[in-house]
Design a protein around this motif. Structure first.
Motif, mmCIF file in Angstrom:
data_model
loop_
_atom_site.group_PDB
_atom_site.id
_atom_site.type_symbol
_atom_site.label_atom_id
_atom_site.label_comp_id
_atom_site.label_asym_id
_atom_site.label_seq_id
_atom_site.Cartn_x
_atom_site.Cartn_y
_atom_site.Cartn_z
ATOM 1 N N LEU A 208 2.114 -21.345 -4.782
ATOM 2 C CA LEU A 208 2.499 -20.168 -5.558
ATOM 3 C C LEU A 208 1.381 -19.137 -5.679
ATOM 4 O O LEU A 208 1.645 -17.936 -5.794
ATOM 5 N N LYS A 209 0.144 -19.574 -5.656
ATOM 6 C CA LYS A 209 -0.956 -18.598 -5.809
ATOM 7 C C LYS A 209 -0.967 -17.591 -4.670
ATOM 8 O O LYS A 209 -1.421 -16.456 -4.838
ATOM 9 N N ASN A 210 -0.437 -17.966 -3.494
ATOM 10 C CA ASN A 210 -0.392 -17.014 -2.379
ATOM 11 C C ASN A 210 0.588 -15.875 -2.644
ATOM 12 O O ASN A 210 0.387 -14.752 -2.179
ATOM 13 N N VAL A 211 1.649 -16.161 -3.392
ATOM 14 C CA VAL A 211 2.597 -15.113 -3.753
ATOM 15 C C VAL A 211 1.928 -14.129 -4.710
ATOM 16 O O VAL A 211 2.002 -12.906 -4.530
ATOM 17 N N VAL A 212 1.248 -14.645 -5.714
ATOM 18 C CA VAL A 212 0.556 -13.780 -6.677
ATOM 19 C C VAL A 212 -0.543 -12.990 -5.972
ATOM 20 O O VAL A 212 -0.795 -11.819 -6.291
ATOM 21 N N GLY A 213 -1.180 -13.611 -4.973
ATOM 22 C CA GLY A 213 -2.220 -12.922 -4.213
ATOM 23 C C GLY A 213 -1.702 -11.666 -3.532
ATOM 24 O O GLY A 213 -2.410 -10.650 -3.438
ATOM 25 N N ILE A 214 -0.461 -11.701 -3.056
ATOM 26 C CA ILE A 214 0.136 -10.501 -2.466
ATOM 27 C C ILE A 214 0.223 -9.407 -3.525
ATOM 28 O O ILE A 214 -0.072 -8.234 -3.262
ATOM 29 N N ILE A 218 -1.294 -5.603 -3.529
ATOM 30 C CA ILE A 218 -0.512 -4.389 -3.772
ATOM 31 C C ILE A 218 -1.267 -3.475 -4.735
ATOM 32 O O ILE A 218 -1.351 -2.252 -4.537
ATOM 33 N N VAL A 219 -1.849 -4.070 -5.761
ATOM 34 C CA VAL A 219 -2.662 -3.308 -6.718
ATOM 35 C C VAL A 219 -3.835 -2.637 -6.002
ATOM 36 O O VAL A 219 -4.124 -1.446 -6.210
ATOM 37 N N ASP A 220 -4.514 -3.386 -5.134
ATOM 38 C CA ASP A 220 -5.634 -2.816 -4.383
ATOM 39 C C ASP A 220 -5.167 -1.679 -3.479
ATOM 40 O O ASP A 220 -5.829 -0.642 -3.375
ATOM 41 N N GLY A 221 -4.047 -1.877 -2.815
ATOM 42 C CA GLY A 221 -3.530 -0.852 -1.914
ATOM 43 C C GLY A 221 -3.157 0.429 -2.628
ATOM 44 O O GLY A 221 -3.244 1.524 -2.063
ATOM 45 N N MET A 222 -2.760 0.304 -3.896
ATOM 46 C CA MET A 222 -2.389 1.477 -4.682
ATOM 47 C C MET A 222 -3.612 2.162 -5.295
ATOM 48 O O MET A 222 -3.492 3.198 -5.961
ATOM 49 N N GLY A 223 -4.792 1.581 -5.072
ATOM 50 C CA GLY A 223 -6.019 2.184 -5.581
ATOM 51 C C GLY A 223 -6.232 1.966 -7.062
ATOM 52 O O GLY A 223 -7.016 2.682 -7.694
ATOM 53 N N LEU A 224 -5.562 0.968 -7.633
ATOM 54 C CA LEU A 224 -5.721 0.669 -9.052
ATOM 55 C C LEU A 224 -6.892 -0.292 -9.250
ATOM 56 O O LEU A 224 -7.421 -0.861 -8.287
ATOM 57 N N GLY A 225 -7.270 -0.496 -10.499
ATOM 58 C CA GLY A 225 -8.531 -1.184 -10.753
ATOM 59 C C GLY A 225 -8.415 -2.622 -11.217
ATOM 60 O O GLY A 225 -7.369 -3.270 -11.114
ATOM 61 N N HIS A 226 -9.540 -3.106 -11.756
ATOM 62 C CA HIS A 226 -9.661 -4.507 -12.152
ATOM 63 C C HIS A 226 -8.718 -4.864 -13.294
ATOM 64 O O HIS A 226 -8.224 -5.995 -13.372
ATOM 65 N N ASN A 227 -8.488 -3.916 -14.201
ATOM 66 C CA ASN A 227 -7.628 -4.222 -15.344
ATOM 67 C C ASN A 227 -6.204 -4.540 -14.895
ATOM 68 O O ASN A 227 -5.578 -5.482 -15.395
ATOM 69 N N THR A 228 -5.700 -3.735 -13.948
ATOM 70 C CA THR A 228 -4.336 -3.976 -13.451
ATOM 71 C C THR A 228 -4.261 -5.296 -12.702
ATOM 72 O O THR A 228 -3.304 -6.069 -12.854
ATOM 73 N N MET A 276 -4.997 -9.465 1.226
ATOM 74 C CA MET A 276 -5.123 -8.467 2.286
ATOM 75 C C MET A 276 -3.746 -7.986 2.740
ATOM 76 O O MET A 276 -3.536 -6.790 2.979
ATOM 77 N N LEU A 277 -2.797 -8.919 2.829
ATOM 78 C CA LEU A 277 -1.450 -8.534 3.221
ATOM 79 C C LEU A 277 -0.844 -7.545 2.231
ATOM 80 O O LEU A 277 -0.246 -6.538 2.616
ATOM 81 N N GLY A 278 -0.974 -7.833 0.935
ATOM 82 C CA GLY A 278 -0.434 -6.938 -0.071
ATOM 83 C C GLY A 278 -0.989 -5.538 0.053
ATOM 84 O O GLY A 278 -0.264 -4.539 -0.053
ATOM 85 N N GLU A 279 -2.276 -5.452 0.313
ATOM 86 C CA GLU A 279 -2.912 -4.140 0.495
ATOM 87 C C GLU A 279 -2.368 -3.445 1.740
ATOM 88 O O GLU A 279 -2.093 -2.238 1.735
ATOM 89 N N LEU A 280 -2.183 -4.202 2.813
ATOM 90 C CA LEU A 280 -1.691 -3.615 4.060
ATOM 91 C C LEU A 280 -0.232 -3.184 3.954
ATOM 92 O O LEU A 280 0.180 -2.232 4.621
#
Length: 359
Positions: A208-214, A218-228, A276-280
């Motif tokens: 399950l942690k791999n799902v949350v990792g995506i 996604i947060v990284d890809g959107m340029g959001l920060g550590h809090n999000t 990385m996938l979520g960001e891509l």
């Protein structure tokens, strides 16, 4: 088991190769209890005009999946699965989870009845006989091979393990004797192993942690920060615990505080390939909106696979069967984004409206 235990590694990607380095060293250092040769089954591929197994055995390096890391010379890459596993006392499974069933069926008639399996695989199997729900990979291995199967999960990003950076792992097993054998096989001063009997919860966390990792990606890809990202990790952990309560008999909340739980979740959300996938997914949504996960996988991973999207699909099917998709909004949003059903921008709306925030 025999007086000295022989070891076979079934799989040879970057994580398989990183663990081969540890195991290869440990069997030599503990040659009083282990045979020093380690067979490593490797799916044969061509690499720069040569067979990959030949290159690996010549250079003692997995030049395709873990380049730059020397493997012990007693680790021998073998393209024949049956020959690799024949006579082994310990079988270490480390491969994409969708290939395990056929691999076990191939091995079925060729392994020792007394062998011990250990799964390092982070994924689920579909419940047998068309029944609703999920099944653990370790249970599938046990059913097909007729032997015990332990698990090893934790915050273990393969390149960092191969670089001998300190980390922890959790061994899940049915009894302490098996745990001690595996602790001897895997533990190094930089790779510390704890033993826990909550096997299915440990294994579930690894999937399950791999799902949350995506979601973190996604947060990284959107340029959001550590809090999000922290919110994604917290809400993701809550859904993991809830999933365990619903689907795993006797799941213990304390297990989520082992390396297999919150530590693996944090590591994956900051440095794993599913992050990385979520960001891509976000970046490709801008310039390649029609690209599928498989197309991203092919371009980026050089033949390996993202496990997160497949796990997201598997758990979505289970939740849908039970009519409880809405109880897991984070998992559902990540699944739908991977399927290109909703735009990634909807992800933040999912966080805002999560039931955890409702009075």
């Amino acid at each position: 088991m025999s007086e000295k235990s022989s070891v076979c590694i079934v799989g040879s990607g970057n994580w398989g190769s990183a663990i081969a380095k540890i195991v290869g060293q440990n069997v030599v250092e503990k040659s009083d209890i282990f045979e020093t040769r380690v067979n490593m089954y490797m799916y044969e591929e061509n690499f720069e005009g040569r067979k990959l197994t030949e290159v690996v055995n010549e250079k003692h390096e997995n030049v395709k999946y873990l380049p730059g890391v020397k493997l012990p010379e007693n680790v021998v890459a073998m393209p024949d699965l049956v020959e690799a596993c024949k006579g082994a006392d310990i079988l270490i499974f480390v491969m994409p989870h969708q290939f395990v069933r056929q691999t076990c069926k191939t091995m079925q008639e060729h392994i020792k009845d007394s062998a011990l399996a250990v799964s390092l695989i982070k994924g689920f199997d579909k419940a047998p006989d068309g029944k609703p729900g999920i099944a653990m990979i370790s249970n599938m291995i046990e059913e097909i091979l007729g032997i015990d199967c332990a698990v090893l999960m934790g915050a273990n990003l393969a390149p960092e393990v191969a670089d001998e950076q300190f980390c922890e792992a959790t061994i899940g097993c049915k009894n302490l004797a098996e745990g001690e054998i595996l602790k001897n096989l895997f533990e190094k001063p930089y790779f510390r192993c704890s033993i826990c009997m909550d096997v299915e919860t440990i294994e579930m966390c690894g999937a399950l942690k791999n799902v949350v990792g995506i979601g973190a990606g996604i947060v990284d890809g959107m340029g959001l920060g550590h809090n999000t990202k922290a919110a994604v990790i917290r809400l993701g952990l809550m859904e993991m615990v809830k999933f365990g309560e619903m689907f795993i008999k006797g799941s213990q909340e304390v297990t989520f505080f082992e390396s297999c739980g919150v530590a693996d979740l944090v590591a994956t959300c900051h440095g794993g390939r599913n992050r990385m996938l979520g960001e891509l997914v976000i970046k490709s949504d801008k310039d390649r909106p029609n690209w599928t996960i498989k197309e991203l996988e092919k371009e980026i991973l050089r033949g390996q696979s993202f496990q997160g999207p497949l796990v997201a699909q598997e758990i979505h099917e289970v939740l849908k069967e039970r009519g409880i998709v809405d109880d897991f909004p984070l998992f559902n949003a990540i699944y739908r984004i991977c399927q290109r059903e909703i735009p990634p921008s909807d992800f933040i709306d999912c966080l805002r409206s999560h039931p955890e925030h409702m009075d």
